[in-house]
Write a protein that holds these residues in place. Sequence first.
Motif, short mmCIF file in Angstrom:
data_model
loop_
_atom_site.label_atom_id
_atom_site.label_comp_id
_atom_site.label_asym_id
_atom_site.label_seq_id
_atom_site.Cartn_x
_atom_site.Cartn_y
_atom_site.Cartn_z
N GLY A 1 0.83 -1.19 0.00
CA GLY A 1 0.00 0.00 0.00
C GLY A 1 0.87 1.24 0.00
N ARG A 2 0.24 2.40 -0.23
CA ARG A 2 1.02 3.64 -0.30
C ARG A 2 1.44 4.14 1.07
NH1 ARG A 2 1.29 6.11 -5.54
NH2 ARG A 2 2.30 7.86 -4.52
N SER A 3 0.93 3.52 2.13
CA SER A 3 1.33 3.90 3.49
C SER A 3 1.17 2.70 4.40
CB SER A 3 0.47 5.07 3.99
OG SER A 3 -0.85 4.63 4.23
N ALA A 4 1.77 2.79 5.58
CA ALA A 4 1.62 1.72 6.56
C ALA A 4 0.17 1.57 6.99
CB ALA A 4 2.52 2.00 7.77
N THR A 5 -0.55 2.70 7.04
CA THR A 5 -1.97 2.66 7.41
C THR A 5 -2.77 1.88 6.38
OG1 THR A 5 -1.77 4.80 8.51
CG2 THR A 5 -3.99 4.06 7.94
N ALA A 6 -2.50 2.15 5.10
CA ALA A 6 -3.23 1.44 4.05
C ALA A 6 -2.93 -0.05 4.09
CB ALA A 6 -2.85 2.02 2.69
N VAL A 7 -1.69 -0.42 4.36
CA VAL A 7 -1.32 -1.84 4.45
C VAL A 7 -2.07 -2.50 5.61
CG1 VAL A 7 0.56 -3.45 4.89
CG2 VAL A 7 0.92 -1.49 3.38
N SER B 1 -11.57 5.78 1.35
CA SER B 1 -10.91 5.69 2.65
C SER B 1 -9.52 5.10 2.48
CB SER B 1 -11.74 4.83 3.61
OG SER B 1 -11.89 3.53 3.09
N ASP B 2 -9.36 4.19 1.51
CA ASP B 2 -8.05 3.68 1.18
C ASP B 2 -7.26 4.69 0.37
OD1 ASP B 2 -7.95 0.08 0.65
OD2 ASP B 2 -7.54 1.32 2.39
N ASP B 3 -7.96 5.34 -0.58
CA ASP B 3 -7.25 6.25 -1.47
C ASP B 3 -6.62 7.40 -0.73
OD1 ASP B 3 -7.91 4.76 -3.68
OD2 ASP B 3 -9.77 5.83 -4.07
N THR B 4 -7.22 7.78 0.39
CA THR B 4 -6.71 8.94 1.12
C THR B 4 -5.25 8.76 1.50
OG1 THR B 4 -8.90 9.36 2.00
CG2 THR B 4 -7.06 10.37 3.16
N ASP B 5 -4.89 7.55 1.94
CA ASP B 5 -3.50 7.34 2.31
C ASP B 5 -2.87 6.20 1.53
OD1 ASP B 5 -4.80 6.20 5.45
OD2 ASP B 5 -4.79 5.17 3.53
N ASP B 6 -3.52 5.80 0.43
CA ASP B 6 -3.00 4.71 -0.36
C ASP B 6 -2.68 5.18 -1.78
OD1 ASP B 6 -3.40 1.33 -0.01
OD2 ASP B 6 -2.85 2.20 -1.93
N PHE B 7 -3.69 5.46 -2.57
CA PHE B 7 -3.50 5.96 -3.92
C PHE B 7 -4.11 7.36 -3.99
CE2 PHE B 7 -3.97 1.32 -5.42
CZ PHE B 7 -2.72 1.05 -4.92
N PRO B 8 -3.36 8.43 -3.71
CA PRO B 8 -3.91 9.76 -3.61
C PRO B 8 -4.53 10.23 -4.92
CG PRO B 8 -1.69 9.65 -2.72
CD PRO B 8 -1.93 8.37 -3.44
N ASN B 9 -5.53 11.15 -4.78
CA ASN B 9 -6.17 11.71 -5.95
C ASN B 9 -5.24 12.65 -6.71
OD1 ASN B 9 -8.55 10.43 -5.34
ND2 ASN B 9 -9.32 12.12 -4.10
N ARG C 1 6.68 7.24 -5.71
CA ARG C 1 6.44 5.92 -6.30
C ARG C 1 6.77 4.80 -5.31
NH1 ARG C 1 10.03 7.78 -10.39
NH2 ARG C 1 8.99 9.16 -11.87
N ARG C 2 6.73 5.08 -4.03
CA ARG C 2 7.06 4.07 -3.01
C ARG C 2 5.81 3.34 -2.55
NH1 ARG C 2 11.09 4.98 2.06
NH2 ARG C 2 12.51 4.95 0.27
N LEU C 3 5.92 2.04 -2.47
CA LEU C 3 4.88 1.19 -1.88
C LEU C 3 5.46 0.53 -0.64
CD1 LEU C 3 3.32 -0.61 -5.00
CD2 LEU C 3 2.45 1.39 -3.78
N HIS C 4 4.78 0.68 0.48
CA HIS C 4 5.16 -0.01 1.71
C HIS C 4 4.54 -1.41 1.71
CE1 HIS C 4 6.70 3.69 3.71
NE2 HIS C 4 5.86 4.26 2.87
N PHE C 5 5.12 -2.30 2.48
CA PHE C 5 4.53 -3.64 2.57
C PHE C 5 4.84 -4.28 3.91
CE2 PHE C 5 8.73 -4.54 0.64
CZ PHE C 5 9.21 -5.53 1.47
N ARG C 6 4.02 -5.25 4.26
CA ARG C 6 4.31 -6.20 5.33
C ARG C 6 4.30 -7.57 4.70
NH1 ARG C 6 4.45 -4.17 10.36
NH2 ARG C 6 4.32 -6.25 11.26
N TRP C 7 5.06 -8.50 5.30
CA TRP C 7 5.18 -9.79 4.65
C TRP C 7 5.13 -10.94 5.64
CZ3 TRP C 7 9.21 -13.32 5.37
CH2 TRP C 7 10.31 -12.86 6.09
N ARG C 8 4.76 -12.08 5.12
CA ARG C 8 4.83 -13.35 5.81
C ARG C 8 5.43 -14.36 4.84
NH1 ARG C 8 -1.23 -13.89 8.54
NH2 ARG C 8 -0.96 -12.26 10.11
N GLY C 9 6.17 -15.30 5.36
CA GLY C 9 6.77 -16.28 4.47
C GLY C 9 7.44 -17.41 5.22
N GLY D 1 8.38 -5.59 7.77
CA GLY D 1 7.90 -5.03 6.52
C GLY D 1 9.02 -4.60 5.62
N GLY D 2 8.78 -3.53 4.88
CA GLY D 2 9.76 -3.01 3.94
C GLY D 2 9.08 -2.11 2.94
N TRP D 3 9.76 -1.85 1.83
CA TRP D 3 9.17 -0.98 0.80
C TRP D 3 9.77 -1.29 -0.56
CZ3 TRP D 3 13.30 1.54 -1.25
CH2 TRP D 3 14.36 1.87 -0.43
#
Length: 487
Positions: A346-352, A372-380, A402-410, A423-425
């Motif tokens: 997502g575009r932010s940790a909140t969106a993730v 609600s996602d776009d506000t902190d994920d994919f801005p207008n 152009r940064r995407l944050h992420f959390r991961w499991r594996g 997480g990471g980005w």
Amino acid sequence: MASTKFKAEKPASDGPRYPTEDIIQGPFSFGPCGFLVNQIPRESAKSLKRLLYPEMFTESRTTKLIQDDDTVIDASWIEAQLQHYGIQCRPDIGPFKAKALLLTSLSHGLCDTVPPQILKIRTILQEKFKAALNDYDVKYAAYQAQLLSNRIHKFKACGTPAEEAKCDTSLFLRKRFLDENGNPEMTKTPDVLLLPGFTDKRQTLTRMIERVPALHIAFGDIVAIGWNRKKVNDLAVRINKDYKLSHDDFTAPSDPDRQMMDHHVLTANIRKDRKKLIATTLKSRELEALNAFDPGSDTAGCYIIKADSIAATWPELSDNMSLRMIHPGRLAVFDLGIIAGLMVLGRSATAVAKRIERGNWSNYDEDTDSDSDDTDDFPNTILTTTGTGPSPSKRQKLDHARRLHFRWRGYNTVSANIMVEKGGWLEFTNEVATAFEGRIEVELLDGECGFRGFRVPGAAGQLTMDWDELSAVEGGKKGEGVGKFVW
């Protein structure tokens, strides 16, 4: 170590019916298509603006979306949107006044969020539908248990591993690679297993194997499966080379150099097409749109991964590292040699965090891409990379555009231990997302590791892992939320 269980292939004979009927409360309903009002989904504020004010959007991408949109804006659709956002109106209101009310509500921000009373209705209906799904799972498990003896009888009649895999992939994995509880059992088949002549269910087998920690598969004329990635890949390559000597039509898998060549050709073609489009574009807003980064579409596809630290420490595991963007900008399957798993982006940790809480990867409902996602994920706001640039006051906002944050499991691809890390980005290096720089937080790699991604031709394919099955705590204990599937 988390167990791995697979849903058996559904037999042709009659069994419990999958719940397809919506749970209904007045005009509201929830079912396989999500939350609806009179069978009409909710549009986000961004979509409402695009549909109700098309003259405001001149960007080429948005114009194409408007032209392709098959939404019918009629009285029923307008009434449904008003009800989705809890906007009261008289029952006898005409269509023109209803549309005016929706436009006014949109301009005053009443469609930016869904009111609590509507969310409460949605939650109640969703819980009832989930209960119906859970009831189906219980009945389907019991139904499959009744058929298990017949499946085992047919499976035992198979004479070779290839025949076993073709007959019943679930029972094949259970016999050869898993214990009775679905945990990886490396002592059952310690050496690489070959499946000559196995061609019918390669995709099904691959999806299942990717869900078994530390189990690997390689394709060629003969399918190779085993616990040691290097041995599996080397054996597959050697067999492929031997086979190539007597088959002129055989094409060997792409090596890293060939993959990078494919990446450069792909990037050049994309830039060539964009250059032609820019040459015919006169309006400044369209030029801005051409240079905008859209995570929801631009990031689709497959990326090969380069990681110097992994290549130096585990050279035998670093030849085929990759990232597949299953849902662009939202969910990816990654393989970094020593670790593999899922990324929620997502575009932010909140969106993730919102996306993880929602937990629906394969069939997003309308709230997944809501404002609600776009506000902190994919801005207008349009983020540009060319031209005179933003004013000094806005430059700070465009950092890491152009940064995407992420959390991961594996899991560890050697030990099979489940790993739940931070997480990471990913930061894409151009507006068409053909390459990125990334960092991932993981203790196994001295706290974090840098890597690079390069897009190559090809589709991302299907989702082959399950976030809940990777929910075990680090160290391998079974986590909650594992699907109650039967063999």
